[in-house]
Scaffold this motif. Sequence first.
Motif, PDB file in Angstrom:
ATOM      1  N   VAL A  39       7.821   8.483  -0.887  1.00  0.00           N
ATOM      2  CA  VAL A  39       7.319   9.086  -2.261  1.00  0.00           C
ATOM      3  C   VAL A  39       8.520   9.667  -3.231  1.00  0.00           C
ATOM      4  O   VAL A  39       8.729   9.403  -4.233  1.00  0.00           O
ATOM      5  CB  VAL A  39       6.234  10.144  -1.906  1.00  0.00           C
ATOM      6  N   ARG A  53       2.288   1.629  -3.299  1.00  0.00           N
ATOM      7  CA  ARG A  53       1.180   2.126  -4.263  1.00  0.00           C
ATOM      8  C   ARG A  53       0.811   3.702  -4.172  1.00  0.00           C
ATOM      9  O   ARG A  53       0.549   4.415  -4.896  1.00  0.00           O
ATOM     10  CB  ARG A  53      -0.144   1.119  -3.966  1.00  0.00           C
ATOM     11  N   ARG A  54       1.112   4.066  -2.936  1.00  0.00           N
ATOM     12  CA  ARG A  54       0.846   5.555  -2.425  1.00  0.00           C
ATOM     13  C   ARG A  54       1.888   6.339  -3.062  1.00  0.00           C
ATOM     14  O   ARG A  54       1.648   7.362  -3.430  1.00  0.00           O
ATOM     15  CB  ARG A  54       0.782   5.615  -0.976  1.00  0.00           C
ATOM     16  N   LEU A  58       1.210   6.774  -6.760  1.00  0.00           N
ATOM     17  CA  LEU A  58       0.365   7.707  -7.098  1.00  0.00           C
ATOM     18  C   LEU A  58       0.985   8.920  -6.784  1.00  0.00           C
ATOM     19  O   LEU A  58       0.524   9.806  -7.530  1.00  0.00           O
ATOM     20  CB  LEU A  58      -1.058   7.260  -6.350  1.00  0.00           C
ATOM     21  N   GLY A  59       1.465   9.182  -5.814  1.00  0.00           N
ATOM     22  CA  GLY A  59       2.118  10.493  -5.438  1.00  0.00           C
ATOM     23  C   GLY A  59       3.049  10.895  -6.555  1.00  0.00           C
ATOM     24  O   GLY A  59       3.189  12.238  -7.098  1.00  0.00           O
ATOM     25  N   LEU A 102       0.706  -1.149  -0.195  1.00  0.00           N
ATOM     26  CA  LEU A 102       0.132   0.013  -0.033  1.00  0.00           C
ATOM     27  C   LEU A 102       0.788   1.261  -0.121  1.00  0.00           C
ATOM     28  O   LEU A 102       0.548   2.353  -0.747  1.00  0.00           O
ATOM     29  CB  LEU A 102      -0.909  -0.032   1.177  1.00  0.00           C
ATOM     30  N   ARG A 103       1.904   1.148   0.672  1.00  0.00           N
ATOM     31  CA  ARG A 103       3.059   2.395   0.774  1.00  0.00           C
ATOM     32  C   ARG A 103       3.557   2.517  -0.630  1.00  0.00           C
ATOM     33  O   ARG A 103       3.629   3.755  -1.134  1.00  0.00           O
ATOM     34  CB  ARG A 103       3.846   2.358   1.895  1.00  0.00           C
TER      35      ARG A 103
END
Length: 314
Positions: free
Chosen positions: A169, A100-101, A104-105, A97-98
């Motif tokens: 990110v 993926r985040r 996306l960022g 999830l991190r």
Amino acid sequence: MNGDVTYTIGELARRTGLTVKTVRFYSDQGIVSPADRNPAGHRRYGADAVARLELVRTLRELGLGLPAIRRVVERELTPAEVAAAQAEAIDLRIRVLRLRRAVLGAVARLGSTPEELTLVHRLARLTEDERGRLIAEFLSGVFGGIGGDERFSAVARSLTPELPEDPSVEQVEAWVELAQLAGDSGFRALLRGLARAEAAEAAIAEERAGTGLPRPGLAVAVRELAGPAVAAGVDPGSAEAAAVVAELVERYGQWCAGAVPGDTGALRDRLAERLGAMADPRRERYLELLAVVNQWAVPESWAAEVDWAVRAVA
């Protein structure tokens, strides 16, 4: 609690916080079995059913599926074993999830097109082995087969990014941009040309060891000679700059003895070509991105000195 007490499905649902439908489902699956039935044939459950269903609810909240739940309630797995396995699974999910985040960022910041989004996502989701192969191929294309492989192997190691399991990110963004640079055939050719030139200069230095000549290293010379000029605000087209250029050309001629015609014009043209390659912003950008990915200190920039030398020699 009296062991003779029994409950209807509705009572059991109220005691455990589950719906009647859910209790019936677990009963039908054999996870919790009725103790008996009343004269009307309705199921009645013992006190142990309450404890079982509370355990089942906890396991479901942890994300376990029905097969694993069945193994726990049937004592094939201990709660400790379940907790350890589930903690590991949750850790993995958190990392996914991190990542993926972070992807996306990166996409949001870079304003990617649909095609770029696909590329960014693919690069960011590469496994550690896949990332290693991508970079190894890039560095082999830069340094492979060039004389002095042992010396360049250390350089190659220093240019290898290592994205952590739980990247920020910023690290994902840096890795994606770095991977795109590594896939740029023009950038690879640029670095290979610089490596070849440095290898040739090093070979000449070995042949002329002990002669007292300055150690080859164009980057070092640019810092030594152009650095003070930049700091003093010397105009690249001035007479003062011409003296710096003359010293730079003289040093370069000593390093390239026999490889370039001895006249100053040819040496200056060759020097201008080398400086132009060094001034390519992709070279310094790679090092900046590498520092972000590997969490290293930001490298010192010599772009101003190289740019000054390019303009002065031109």
